[in-house]
Design a protein around this motif. Structure first.
Motif, short mmCIF file in Angstrom:
data_model
loop_
_atom_site.label_atom_id
_atom_site.label_comp_id
_atom_site.label_asym_id
_atom_site.label_seq_id
_atom_site.Cartn_x
_atom_site.Cartn_y
_atom_site.Cartn_z
N ALA A 194 0.83 -1.21 0.00
CA ALA A 194 0.00 0.00 0.00
C ALA A 194 0.87 1.26 0.00
O ALA A 194 0.58 2.22 -0.71
CB ALA A 194 -0.94 0.00 1.21
N LEU A 195 1.94 1.23 0.78
CA LEU A 195 2.82 2.39 0.87
C LEU A 195 3.72 2.54 -0.36
O LEU A 195 4.25 3.61 -0.60
CB LEU A 195 3.68 2.30 2.13
N SER A 196 3.90 1.46 -1.12
CA SER A 196 4.78 1.48 -2.29
C SER A 196 4.09 1.88 -3.58
O SER A 196 4.74 2.29 -4.54
CB SER A 196 5.42 0.09 -2.49
N LEU A 197 2.76 1.75 -3.62
CA LEU A 197 2.03 2.08 -4.85
C LEU A 197 2.04 3.58 -5.12
O LEU A 197 2.03 4.39 -4.19
CB LEU A 197 0.59 1.58 -4.76
N ASP A 198 2.02 3.92 -6.39
CA ASP A 198 1.93 5.32 -6.79
C ASP A 198 0.71 5.95 -6.12
O ASP A 198 -0.37 5.37 -6.13
CB ASP A 198 1.79 5.38 -8.32
N PRO A 199 0.85 7.14 -5.55
CA PRO A 199 -0.29 7.79 -4.90
C PRO A 199 -1.46 8.07 -5.84
O PRO A 199 -2.58 8.29 -5.39
CB PRO A 199 0.28 9.10 -4.36
N ASN A 200 -1.22 8.06 -7.14
CA ASN A 200 -2.30 8.29 -8.11
C ASN A 200 -3.19 7.06 -8.29
O ASN A 200 -4.24 7.16 -8.93
CB ASN A 200 -1.74 8.73 -9.46
N ILE A 201 -2.77 5.91 -7.76
CA ILE A 201 -3.62 4.72 -7.79
C ILE A 201 -4.53 4.80 -6.57
O ILE A 201 -4.06 4.74 -5.43
CB ILE A 201 -2.80 3.42 -7.76
N ARG A 202 -5.83 4.98 -6.81
CA ARG A 202 -6.78 5.04 -5.69
C ARG A 202 -6.87 3.66 -5.03
O ARG A 202 -7.09 2.66 -5.69
CB ARG A 202 -8.16 5.48 -6.17
N GLN A 203 -6.74 3.65 -3.72
CA GLN A 203 -6.92 2.43 -2.95
C GLN A 203 -8.24 2.57 -2.19
O GLN A 203 -8.32 3.31 -1.22
CB GLN A 203 -5.76 2.21 -1.98
N GLU A 204 -9.27 1.91 -2.70
CA GLU A 204 -10.60 2.00 -2.09
C GLU A 204 -10.82 0.73 -1.28
O GLU A 204 -11.14 -0.34 -1.83
CB GLU A 204 -11.65 2.17 -3.20
N ILE A 205 -10.66 0.85 0.02
CA ILE A 205 -10.68 -0.32 0.91
C ILE A 205 -11.92 -0.26 1.79
O ILE A 205 -12.18 0.76 2.44
CB ILE A 205 -9.42 -0.35 1.81
N THR A 206 -12.67 -1.34 1.81
CA THR A 206 -13.88 -1.47 2.64
C THR A 206 -13.71 -2.64 3.57
O THR A 206 -13.34 -3.73 3.16
CB THR A 206 -15.13 -1.70 1.75
N PHE A 207 -13.95 -2.40 4.86
CA PHE A 207 -13.88 -3.46 5.86
C PHE A 207 -15.29 -3.82 6.27
O PHE A 207 -15.99 -2.99 6.86
CB PHE A 207 -13.06 -2.99 7.07
N ASP A 208 -15.72 -5.03 5.96
CA ASP A 208 -17.06 -5.50 6.28
C ASP A 208 -16.97 -6.47 7.45
O ASP A 208 -17.07 -7.67 7.29
CB ASP A 208 -17.67 -6.17 5.05
#
Length: 133
Positions: free
Chosen positions: A118-132
């Protein structure tokens, strides 16, 4: 860590993890001239994010004596076309038998969101994380 990757032809590669000899195959996706018969390289990026988050949660659970039980993720990768690259990775965590306190859950969520991938990915890649859970 060393990996050897070989082009097998027809838009397919085989990567070998040299210390374990485990292999994986990639194919170009259907929407990019491929057969889509295996993970694409960008699929592996999305899968790596999910696997890293789960691994870090597992490490924290072991460290603090939590039981993870049965937790799964569903991952969706969204591509953009010009230039062709990953626009977003959407991950839904499902944890039906979670018996942890709100504080323990939040600790695991925070750990997942700060995993190395998560910390290594380009900041322009949206990380949309949902915890159910």
């Amino acid at each position: 860590m060393h990996i050897k990757t070989e082009y097998l032809g027809d838009l397919r590669t085989q990567a070998t993890h040299l210390s374990s000899n485990n292999t994986l195959i990639t194919d170009a996706p259907l929407d990019n001239q491929g057969k889509g018969q295996a993970f694409s390289p960008t699929d592996l990026v999305a899968a790596s994010l999910s696997a890293c988050m789960l691994t870090i949660m597992g490490i924290q659970a072991q460290k603090h004596g939590y039981s993870l039980g049965h937790i799964t993720t569903e991952v969706t990768k969204v591509m953009r076309s010009d230039p062709r690259k990953i626009a977003a990775i959407k991950i839904i965590f499902s944890w039906r038998d979670c018996e942890l306190s709100l504080q323990e859950r939040n600790h695991l969520k925070e750990s997942a969101l700060t995993c190395p991938v998560a910390l290594s990915l380009d900041p322009n890649i949206r990380q949309e994380i949902t915890f159910d859970f």
